[in-house]
Design a protein around this motif. Structure first.
Motif, PDB file in Angstrom:
ATOM      1  N   ALA A 199      -7.875  -5.625  12.079  1.00 53.03           N
ATOM      2  CA  ALA A 199      -8.063  -4.827  11.186  1.00 53.03           C
ATOM      3  C   ALA A 199      -7.300  -4.466   9.835  1.00 53.03           C
ATOM      4  O   ALA A 199      -7.844  -3.727   9.619  1.00 53.03           O
ATOM      5  CB  ALA A 199      -8.102  -3.169  11.597  1.00 53.03           C
ATOM      6  N   GLY A 200      -6.384  -5.020   9.886  1.00 57.83           N
ATOM      7  CA  GLY A 200      -6.282  -5.556   8.740  1.00 57.83           C
ATOM      8  C   GLY A 200      -6.404  -5.109   7.450  1.00 57.83           C
ATOM      9  O   GLY A 200      -6.212  -4.752   6.469  1.00 57.83           O
ATOM     10  N   GLY A 201      -8.195  -5.721   7.516  1.00 61.25           N
ATOM     11  CA  GLY A 201      -9.013  -5.684   6.286  1.00 61.25           C
ATOM     12  C   GLY A 201      -9.823  -4.276   5.988  1.00 61.25           C
ATOM     13  O   GLY A 201     -10.265  -4.708   4.490  1.00 61.25           O
ATOM     14  N   LEU A 202      -9.640  -3.181   6.677  1.00 63.97           N
ATOM     15  CA  LEU A 202     -10.602  -2.299   6.797  1.00 63.97           C
ATOM     16  C   LEU A 202      -9.940  -1.270   5.871  1.00 63.97           C
ATOM     17  O   LEU A 202      -9.139  -0.775   5.658  1.00 63.97           O
ATOM     18  CB  LEU A 202     -10.226  -2.174   8.527  1.00 63.97           C
ATOM     19  N   LYS A 203     -11.222  -0.861   5.459  1.00 63.25           N
ATOM     20  CA  LYS A 203     -10.974   0.259   4.383  1.00 63.25           C
ATOM     21  C   LYS A 203     -10.480   1.813   4.610  1.00 63.25           C
ATOM     22  O   LYS A 203     -10.842   2.136   5.581  1.00 63.25           O
ATOM     23  CB  LYS A 203     -11.637   0.615   2.920  1.00 63.25           C
ATOM     24  N   GLY A 204      -9.812   2.674   4.367  1.00 67.78           N
ATOM     25  CA  GLY A 204      -8.942   4.098   4.857  1.00 67.78           C
ATOM     26  C   GLY A 204      -8.075   4.221   6.614  1.00 67.78           C
ATOM     27  O   GLY A 204      -8.359   4.800   6.520  1.00 67.78           O
ATOM     28  N   LEU A 205      -7.522   2.771   6.697  1.00 69.57           N
ATOM     29  CA  LEU A 205      -7.275   3.181   7.474  1.00 69.57           C
ATOM     30  C   LEU A 205      -5.592   2.819   7.269  1.00 69.57           C
ATOM     31  O   LEU A 205      -4.977   2.560   6.672  1.00 69.57           O
ATOM     32  CB  LEU A 205      -7.873   1.680   9.172  1.00 69.57           C
ATOM     33  N   SER A 206      -5.115   3.457   8.671  1.00 68.65           N
ATOM     34  CA  SER A 206      -3.584   3.967   8.734  1.00 68.65           C
ATOM     35  C   SER A 206      -3.029   3.704   9.609  1.00 68.65           C
ATOM     36  O   SER A 206      -3.378   4.660  10.756  1.00 68.65           O
ATOM     37  CB  SER A 206      -2.479   4.580   7.430  1.00 68.65           C
ATOM     38  N   PHE A 207      -2.041   2.974   9.751  1.00 67.51           N
ATOM     39  CA  PHE A 207      -1.633   3.682  11.296  1.00 67.51           C
ATOM     40  C   PHE A 207       0.045   4.319  11.545  1.00 67.51           C
ATOM     41  O   PHE A 207       0.784   3.848  10.207  1.00 67.51           O
ATOM     42  CB  PHE A 207      -1.222   2.237  11.829  1.00 67.51           C
ATOM     43  N   LEU A 208      -0.023   4.974  12.496  1.00 72.06           N
ATOM     44  CA  LEU A 208       1.584   5.424  12.804  1.00 72.06           C
ATOM     45  C   LEU A 208       1.835   5.376  14.322  1.00 72.06           C
ATOM     46  O   LEU A 208       1.437   5.607  14.766  1.00 72.06           O
ATOM     47  CB  LEU A 208       1.600   7.226  12.334  1.00 72.06           C
ATOM     48  N   GLU A 209       3.561   4.629  13.921  1.00 74.47           N
ATOM     49  CA  GLU A 209       4.293   3.555  14.909  1.00 74.47           C
ATOM     50  C   GLU A 209       4.517   5.219  15.746  1.00 74.47           C
ATOM     51  O   GLU A 209       4.614   5.703  15.766  1.00 74.47           O
ATOM     52  CB  GLU A 209       4.699   2.842  14.509  1.00 74.47           C
ATOM     53  N   VAL A 210       4.502   4.540  17.642  1.00 75.20           N
ATOM     54  CA  VAL A 210       4.631   5.386  18.218  1.00 75.20           C
ATOM     55  C   VAL A 210       5.732   4.916  18.764  1.00 75.20           C
ATOM     56  O   VAL A 210       5.916   4.384  19.687  1.00 75.20           O
ATOM     57  CB  VAL A 210       3.984   5.884  19.594  1.00 75.20           C
ATOM     58  N   ASP A 211       7.145   5.302  17.909  1.00 71.61           N
ATOM     59  CA  ASP A 211       8.354   4.816  18.568  1.00 71.61           C
ATOM     60  C   ASP A 211       9.427   6.834  18.756  1.00 71.61           C
ATOM     61  O   ASP A 211       8.854   7.353  18.952  1.00 71.61           O
ATOM     62  CB  ASP A 211       8.793   4.122  17.262  1.00 71.61           C
TER      63      ASP A 211
END
Length: 154
Positions: free
Chosen positions: A128-140
């Motif tokens: 999904a690297g090139g998708l617009k509007g996505l951000s990811f929060l690592e579950v750590d």
């Protein structure tokens, strides 16, 4: 903004709204989902078949209950642990101070039963690297879940 300038692959506000490109990533990974087409119109202009309401096809209990630190929801009067109306046999969670993901979790994109948020795999992130509007929060060890935190600030 004009309707023809609307450009996103993922948008979240009370639900998840996605583009055809987002669905293609899901298809490539074999992610189970339901996509409800949206017809967008503004000032006489219409866009059809480009955007969808996204409903993940899987919901997974992702929390390793033995290794995580969390608090179950309780009835305020009796103190008894509540039962989830969404997932019978499980209890809703008020907050999570340490979320350890169960080793049994295998899905690439799914609704986490404990937080009701979308969770994804590293594999999904790479696709999904090139998708617009996505951000990811690592579950750590820094991840916290506290849906009532905003109320505590009042």
């Amino acid at each position: 903004m004009r309707i023809d300038e609307l450009d996103f692959d993922f948008y979240q506000l009370g639900g998840e709204y996605v583009s055809r490109k987002f669905l293609s990533v899901c298809d490539d990974l074999g992610v189970s989902y339901k996509a409800i087409p949206l017809d967008l119109s503004w000032r006489g202009k219409v866009r059809k078949g480009e955007f969808f309401i996204f409903l993940p096809g899987e919901s997974i209990a992702a929390l390793d209950k033995e290794r995580s630190v969390y608090e179950l929801s309780r009835d305020l009067e009796s103190g008894r642990v509540l039962e989830s109306s969404l997932y019978p046999g499980s209890a809703p969670i008020d907050n999570i101070d340490l979320f350890v993901v169960s080793a049994e979790v295998e899905g690439d994109l799914f609704r986490c039963q404990e937080t009701l948020e979308l969770f994804c795999s590293e594999r999904f992130i790479s696709y999904a690297g090139g998708l617009k509007g996505l951000s990811f929060l690592e579950v750590d060890e820094n991840y916290k879940y506290d849906p009532w935190s905003e109320l505590n600030e009042l």
